[in-house]
Design a protein around this motif. Structure first.
Motif, PDB file in Angstrom:
ATOM      1  N   GLN A  71       0.766  15.316  -3.712  1.00 32.37           N
ATOM      2  CA  GLN A  71      -0.297  16.296  -3.898  1.00 32.37           C
ATOM      3  C   GLN A  71       0.149  17.728  -3.638  1.00 32.37           C
ATOM      4  N   GLU A  86       0.845  -1.190   0.000  1.00 31.15           N
ATOM      5  CA  GLU A  86       0.000   0.000   0.000  1.00 31.15           C
ATOM      6  C   GLU A  86       0.885   1.246   0.000  1.00 31.15           C
ATOM      7  N   GLN A  87       0.453   2.253  -0.715  1.00 34.42           N
ATOM      8  CA  GLN A  87       1.236   3.486  -0.765  1.00 34.42           C
ATOM      9  C   GLN A  87       1.185   4.196   0.582  1.00 34.42           C
ATOM     10  N   PRO A  88       2.348   4.519   1.165  1.00 36.97           N
ATOM     11  CA  PRO A  88       2.370   5.236   2.445  1.00 36.97           C
ATOM     12  C   PRO A  88       1.703   6.600   2.322  1.00 36.97           C
ATOM     13  N   GLU A  89       1.075   7.029   3.386  1.00 33.60           N
ATOM     14  CA  GLU A  89       0.394   8.311   3.401  1.00 33.60           C
ATOM     15  C   GLU A  89       1.353   9.451   3.114  1.00 33.60           C
ATOM     16  N   ALA A  90       2.611   9.314   3.567  1.00 32.27           N
ATOM     17  CA  ALA A  90       3.596  10.374   3.349  1.00 32.27           C
ATOM     18  C   ALA A  90       3.827  10.614   1.859  1.00 32.27           C
ATOM     19  N   THR A 148       1.635   9.827  -0.589  1.00 28.31           N
ATOM     20  CA  THR A 148       0.384  10.375  -1.134  1.00 28.31           C
ATOM     21  C   THR A 148       0.303  11.874  -0.896  1.00 28.31           C
ATOM     22  N   ALA A 149       0.605  12.285   0.331  1.00 26.96           N
ATOM     23  CA  ALA A 149       0.541  13.714   0.674  1.00 26.96           C
ATOM     24  C   ALA A 149       1.586  14.507  -0.097  1.00 26.96           C
TER      25      ALA A 149
END
Length: 393
Positions: free
Chosen positions: A160, A150-154, A156-157
């Motif tokens: 963006q 899964e792509q880490p939230e860090a 993803t953020a």
């Protein structure tokens, strides 16, 4: 009275001129002299940004002391229209002139937050890197494998963020199918890919993209770059090579790319295959057989079977003469250059030497001895023996 007025006016003009000269000298010193920032600065030029917007940004972050002087100096250098999109690291005390040169020279971005897709031979990865201003080096902050994680939230953020740099880095020797699969995994790209590009047609390189960039357009850019490289190198090729077209040279370059991971060996490896073609010998190289098995889709994580080496296919260079019908990967510029400028040798064979490189031989007797040494190294390592080879390592 008129004489006094004229005298006073002349005096005033001299004072004004002296003041103007002093102001110009001060402005020139401000522009060319050491800057005021005590730390390294990451200067970002947004796509389509104007010099006015960039100068205001630089003044706000303390990279320059005056946006007006910065703009005037860039105008004087005739570089006000030469801004290049990207993020550029400028050292402490960098002058305004240095900064103008940095943001107009272009080239790969050298600082800031970066989300990068790595398209590799054995798999892909998406990673987050950030520049440490104290060292000027990128530091990896997060990484994941899009195939099974899964792509880490860090990440993803970061992807963006409007000022994040997004980059696609394509390794030498990957197949076109691997590139397409990698681009599909990059969530910061958009668009569908109608078909996998022709094998060998994409240039391994690093590509900076914008968020939402179209995958098909990016592939077209990769293809155009490879076409330009091949045309340039073909024009400068050695005389008397056994290739009739640039496409045949590209096929050879892809074989060279897959045969060695040692950059300095490429011209030697190319010389082996060129010598074989000239003498009417078969190429006998495992990577072409492997491509016939996989079709370029994935990696063959096992040795070739005897049945695969015996089967007659267009890619089995143990069983068919000459080059295979297409490239077997996307070669980089160095491999293309090696195929078009092979070393002058009388080598006809090579095999792994246990150091990561290869032992090259002029005749079958020398080669058999080199193969025996390699088999002994495999035995000592507890590794299974590879299939017998002639031209292959």
């Amino acid at each position: 009275m008129w004489r006094n007025i004229a005298s006073n006016f002349l005096t005033l003009m001299i004072v004004v001129l002296i003041g103007a000269a002093a102001a110009i000298a001060w402005a020139r010193h401000e522009f060319t002299g050491p800057g005021h920032s005590e730390v390294a600065q990451c200067v970002r030029v947004a796509p389509g940004a104007s010099l006015n917007a960039v100068s205001k940004q630089l003044a706000e972050q303390g990279a320059v002391s005056s946006g007006y002087i910065f703009r005037a100096g860039a105008d004087y250098m005739d570089k006000s229209r030469d801004l290049k999109f990207g993020s550029y690291l400028v050292p402490p005390k960098a002058s305004m002139q240095d900064i103008v040169n940095a943001i107009t020279a272009g080239g790969p971005s050298s600082c800031g937050t970066e989300v990068q897709l790595l398209v590799g031979v054995r798999g892909n990865a998406i990673l987050l890197r950030d520049m440490n201003p104290d060292t000027g080096a990128f530091e990896e902050m997060a990484r994941f494998n899009p195939a099974n994680e899964e792509q880490p939230e860090a990440i993803t953020a970061a992807a963006q963020k409007p000022d994040a740099r997004l980059r696609i880095t394509m390794a030498e020797g990957v197949t076109s199918w691997q590139v397409v699969e990698g681009l599909k995994a990059a969530g910061f790209l958009s668009g569908e890919v109608a078909e996998v590009p022709a094998e060998g047609s994409l240039a391994p390189d690093s590509y900076e993209v914008e968020s939402g960039a179209d995958r098909a357009t990016l592939l077209a850019n990769m293809a155009q770059r490879q076409q330009t490289i091949l045309a340039t190198e073909w024009e400068d090729r050695d005389f008397g090579l056994p290739y009739e077209t640039p496409e045949e040279a590209l096929i050879m370059a892809s074989i060279v790319e897959k045969e060695t991971g040692v950059a300095a060996e490429r011209p030697q490896v190319a010389s082996v295959f060129v010598n074989r073609l000239r003498q009417g010998m078969r190429l006998e190289t495992d990577p072409t057989v492997i491509y016939g098995v996989t079709g370029g889709e994935g990696v063959l994580d096992r040795g070739l079977r005897r049945s695969e080496l015996n089967r007659v296919t267009p890619y089995n260079t143990y069983r068919v003469d000459g080059l295979p019908p297409t490239p077997i990967a996307n070669p980089g510029r160095a491999a293309i250059r090696a195929a078009l400028h092979p070393d002058e040798t009388d080598y006809l064979f090579f095999v792994a030497d246990g150091t990561g490189g290869h032992a090259f031989s002029r005749n079958l007797e020398e080669h058999n001895a080199a193969v025996a040494r390699w088999r002994e190294i495999e035995r000592q390592r507890g590794e299974p023996a590879d299939s017998p080879v002639q031209g292959d390592g």
